[in-house]
Write a protein that holds these residues in place. Structure first.
Motif, PDB file in Angstrom:
ATOM      1  N   UNK A   1       9.487   0.619  -7.956  1.00 42.02           N
ATOM      2  CA  UNK A   1       8.662  -0.243  -9.187  1.00 42.02           C
ATOM      3  C   UNK A   1       7.154  -0.313  -8.579  1.00 42.02           C
ATOM      4  N   UNK A   2       6.931  -0.267  -7.295  1.00 39.92           N
ATOM      5  CA  UNK A   2       5.641  -0.230  -6.546  1.00 39.92           C
ATOM      6  C   UNK A   2       5.789   0.515  -5.486  1.00 39.92           C
ATOM      7  N   UNK A   3       5.490   1.816  -5.785  1.00 42.88           N
ATOM      8  CA  UNK A   3       5.715   2.962  -4.606  1.00 42.88           C
ATOM      9  C   UNK A   3       5.081   2.626  -3.497  1.00 42.88           C
ATOM     10  N   UNK A   4       3.902   2.089  -3.265  1.00 37.87           N
ATOM     11  CA  UNK A   4       2.870   1.988  -1.970  1.00 37.87           C
ATOM     12  C   UNK A   4       3.742   0.989  -1.354  1.00 37.87           C
ATOM     13  N   UNK A   5       4.584   0.150  -1.807  1.00 31.45           N
ATOM     14  CA  UNK A   5       5.133  -1.144  -0.948  1.00 31.45           C
ATOM     15  C   UNK A   5       6.209  -0.376  -0.344  1.00 31.45           C
ATOM     16  N   UNK A   6       6.694   0.763  -0.179  1.00 33.99           N
ATOM     17  CA  UNK A   6       7.892   1.245   0.311  1.00 33.99           C
ATOM     18  C   UNK A   6       7.563   0.869   2.013  1.00 33.99           C
ATOM     19  N   UNK A   7       8.985   0.636   2.484  1.00 35.80           N
ATOM     20  CA  UNK A   7       9.052   0.208   3.920  1.00 35.80           C
ATOM     21  C   UNK A   7       9.706   1.459   4.805  1.00 35.80           C
ATOM     22  N   UNK A   8       9.482   1.210   6.055  1.00 32.85           N
ATOM     23  CA  UNK A   8      10.205   2.135   6.861  1.00 32.85           C
ATOM     24  C   UNK A   8      10.896   1.366   7.859  1.00 32.85           C
ATOM     25  N   UNK A   9      12.033   2.135   8.377  1.00 35.86           N
ATOM     26  CA  UNK A   9      12.885   1.547   9.450  1.00 35.86           C
ATOM     27  C   UNK A   9      13.371   2.686  10.405  1.00 35.86           C
ATOM     28  N   UNK A  10      12.926   2.417  11.552  1.00 38.91           N
ATOM     29  CA  UNK A  10      13.078   3.402  12.634  1.00 38.91           C
ATOM     30  C   UNK A  10      14.030   2.948  13.664  1.00 38.91           C
ATOM     31  N   UNK A  11      15.215   3.453  13.669  1.00 34.61           N
ATOM     32  CA  UNK A  11      16.495   3.010  14.341  1.00 34.61           C
ATOM     33  C   UNK A  11      16.800   4.159  15.526  1.00 34.61           C
TER      34      UNK A  11
ATOM     35  N   UNK B   1       9.483  -4.361   7.255  1.00 38.52           N
ATOM     36  CA  UNK B   1       8.483  -5.116   7.222  1.00 38.52           C
ATOM     37  C   UNK B   1       7.298  -4.046   6.887  1.00 38.52           C
ATOM     38  N   UNK B   2       6.079  -5.085   6.805  1.00 36.64           N
ATOM     39  CA  UNK B   2       4.636  -4.062   6.488  1.00 36.64           C
ATOM     40  C   UNK B   2       4.191  -3.736   7.964  1.00 36.64           C
ATOM     41  N   UNK B   3       4.041  -2.243   8.076  1.00 37.24           N
ATOM     42  CA  UNK B   3       3.456  -1.745   9.258  1.00 37.24           C
ATOM     43  C   UNK B   3       1.986  -1.259   9.173  1.00 37.24           C
ATOM     44  N   UNK B   4       1.117  -2.087   9.873  1.00 41.15           N
ATOM     45  CA  UNK B   4      -0.224  -2.049   9.612  1.00 41.15           C
ATOM     46  C   UNK B   4      -0.993  -0.947  10.645  1.00 41.15           C
ATOM     47  N   UNK B   5      -1.841  -0.236   9.853  1.00 39.91           N
ATOM     48  CA  UNK B   5      -2.478   0.818  10.481  1.00 39.91           C
ATOM     49  C   UNK B   5      -3.969   0.195  11.138  1.00 39.91           C
ATOM     50  N   UNK B   6      -4.766   1.048  11.866  1.00 34.49           N
ATOM     51  CA  UNK B   6      -5.903   0.637  12.659  1.00 34.49           C
ATOM     52  C   UNK B   6      -6.699  -0.199  11.568  1.00 34.49           C
ATOM     53  N   UNK B   7      -6.656  -0.074  10.185  1.00 29.90           N
ATOM     54  CA  UNK B   7      -7.585  -0.499   9.468  1.00 29.90           C
ATOM     55  C   UNK B   7      -7.074  -1.626   8.659  1.00 29.90           C
ATOM     56  N   UNK B   8      -5.777  -1.978   9.160  1.00 22.71           N
ATOM     57  CA  UNK B   8      -5.075  -3.523   8.590  1.00 22.71           C
ATOM     58  C   UNK B   8      -4.307  -3.035   7.286  1.00 22.71           C
ATOM     59  N   UNK B   9      -4.327  -1.729   6.931  1.00 25.20           N
ATOM     60  CA  UNK B   9      -3.416  -1.515   5.594  1.00 25.20           C
ATOM     61  C   UNK B   9      -1.963  -0.961   6.054  1.00 25.20           C
ATOM     62  N   UNK B  10      -1.214  -1.185   5.156  1.00 19.32           N
ATOM     63  CA  UNK B  10       0.274  -0.757   5.185  1.00 19.32           C
ATOM     64  C   UNK B  10       0.388   0.714   5.344  1.00 19.32           C
ATOM     65  N   UNK B  11       1.052   1.320   6.379  1.00 18.85           N
ATOM     66  CA  UNK B  11       1.011   2.552   6.584  1.00 18.85           C
ATOM     67  C   UNK B  11       1.314   3.237   5.361  1.00 18.85           C
ATOM     68  N   UNK B  12       0.978   4.579   4.893  1.00 16.28           N
ATOM     69  CA  UNK B  12       1.255   4.959   3.588  1.00 16.28           C
ATOM     70  C   UNK B  12       1.769   6.635   3.757  1.00 16.28           C
ATOM     71  N   UNK B  13       2.897   6.689   4.281  1.00 15.17           N
ATOM     72  CA  UNK B  13       3.617   8.110   4.733  1.00 15.17           C
ATOM     73  C   UNK B  13       4.819   8.017   4.445  1.00 15.17           C
ATOM     74  N   UNK B  14       5.509   8.136   3.071  1.00 12.81           N
ATOM     75  CA  UNK B  14       6.790   7.845   2.898  1.00 12.81           C
ATOM     76  C   UNK B  14       7.676   9.281   2.940  1.00 12.81           C
ATOM     77  N   UNK B  15       8.757   9.328   3.159  1.00 14.21           N
ATOM     78  CA  UNK B  15       9.481  10.339   3.184  1.00 14.21           C
ATOM     79  C   UNK B  15       8.992  11.342   4.016  1.00 14.21           C
ATOM     80  N   UNK B  16       8.610  10.592   5.304  1.00 17.92           N
ATOM     81  CA  UNK B  16       7.911  11.553   6.251  1.00 17.92           C
ATOM     82  C   UNK B  16       8.643  12.170   7.403  1.00 17.92           C
TER      83      UNK B  16
END
Ligand code: GAL
Length: 334
Positions: free
Chosen positions: A299-309, A28-43
């Motif tokens: 196609x819209x790189x900033x919209x990449x998502x995360x899954x921590x399992x 899903x979208x993971x929001x930071x303290x500013x309400x933005x989707x976290x932008x830290x891919x391949x991290x």
């Protein structure tokens, strides 16, 4: 204006819904303290003091958003769920011809702390601007503070080898190992780093020769070293694979696909790593490990998502990752 209000309302609802769940929703979208989707891919995540620091690729909108126009983004958290934006740890530059000139490719950044020098060292896959993926270099940057700013030190082909997908693993004795896809991604190479983590030694090995393993993520548990990786199909997901060894330098034994269960939201299971690709294994406590994955949106790189399992270690010393909808970092107090 109406569109903006609608977007804000949707974000607020999603934010509230996730907060109620007690954890972030995988993919899903993971929001930071500013309400933005976290932008830290391949991290990757580093524990420093009493906080966790997440470093990843800052992506922008569109299909060219996979190139580095900003740099490596850093977030911090006390609970691995609520993330505070700590800004850009490593910035690209506008200097023409510089190794990290804006428009280059910076992928899979990993930060480690050197206990002897007290410095924070960042390794990342670097492709020079305008050269596609042909240069296959690793970049190294250094900082005095965990959040940076990181100063670019150099880029190179370790011991002359191609280096693409990569990670750095620090063992309990403080020795650090650089794992990287090499030889046109056919082989994973391992090189022990120097004591200050700033250069490669001549101590090197190969693993998974011919397997075309990418996206390496490594951990150690009860005397075994485990590696989870992916196949080599670019941004498209494929079946993950796992390996184990008694030493970081190997020999590494093939264990097969570690993924278990289906992600009900995508309908995808182990045959496609739930639509994701590995990036890091985070040791949360002696008993709790989280495997971190990216769900790319090329196609819209900033919209990449995360899954921590959560990671499961079986009685016969194999590694498994059982899909969960919500990130619940056990061993961390909230
Ligand atoms: C993947 C790799 C990513 C990125 C992508 C580009 O295989 O894991 O980090 O390089 O290819 O297509």
């Amino acid at each position: 204006m109406v569109k903006k209000i609608f977007v804000l309302a949707v974000c607020a609802c999603a934010f509230a819904a996730q907060a109620g769940l007690g954890g972030n929703m995988n993919c899903g979208l993971w929001f930071d303290d500013k309400g933005h989707h976290v932008n830290a891919h391949g991290g990757g995540v580093l524990k420093d003091g009493d906080a966790w620091y997440w470093f990843g690729e800052h992506k922008i909108y569109g299909d060219f958003g996979n190139r580095a126009y900003v740099g490596v983004h850093c977030y911090s958290s006390k609970d691995l769920v609520d993330w505070t934006d700590r800004g850009i740890a490593l910035s690209v530059t506008n200097e023409v011809g510089h190794d990290i000139e804006s428009g280059c490719i910076i992928e899979r950044p990993k930060v480690v702390r050197n206990a002897k020098t007290g410095k924070y060292v960042m390794y990342f896959h670097l492709e020079l601007k305008g050269k596609g993926y042909s240069e296959a270099r690793v970049g190294v940057a250094v900082a005095d503070k965990v959040t940076g700013p990181y100063a670019f030190l150099k880029s190179l082909r370790p011991n002359g080898y191609e280096s693409r997908d990569q990670t750095v693993f620090v063992d309990d004795d403080g020795a650090a190992y650089h794992f990287f896809s090499s030889n046109r991604n056919k082989t994973m190479r391992i090189i022990r780093l120097s004591d200050d983590y700033l250069s490669h030694t001549k101590d090197e090995a190969v693993m998974a020769d011919g397997d075309k393993t990418e996206a390496p993520a490594i951990c150690r548990k009860d005397g075994w070293y485990y590696l989870i990786g992916s196949g080599c199909t670019g941004w498209m997901s494929n079946p993950a694979r796992s390996y184990r060894a008694k030493s970081p330098m190997g020999p590494w034994e093939r264990l097969g696909n570690p993924c278990v269960r289906v992600n009900p939201a995508s309908g995808l299971g182990p045959e496609r790593t739930w639509g994701c690709q590995s990036t890091f294994i985070l040791k949360v406590s002696d008993s709790d490990y989280l495997a971190m994955f990216d769900m790319w949106r090329p196609k819209n790189a900033i919209d990449g998502r995360y899954a921590w399992v959560p990671v499961t270690f079986t009685d016969d010393n194999k590694i498994e990752v059982h899909w969960k909808d919500i990130v619940e970092p056990r061993g961390v107090s909230r």
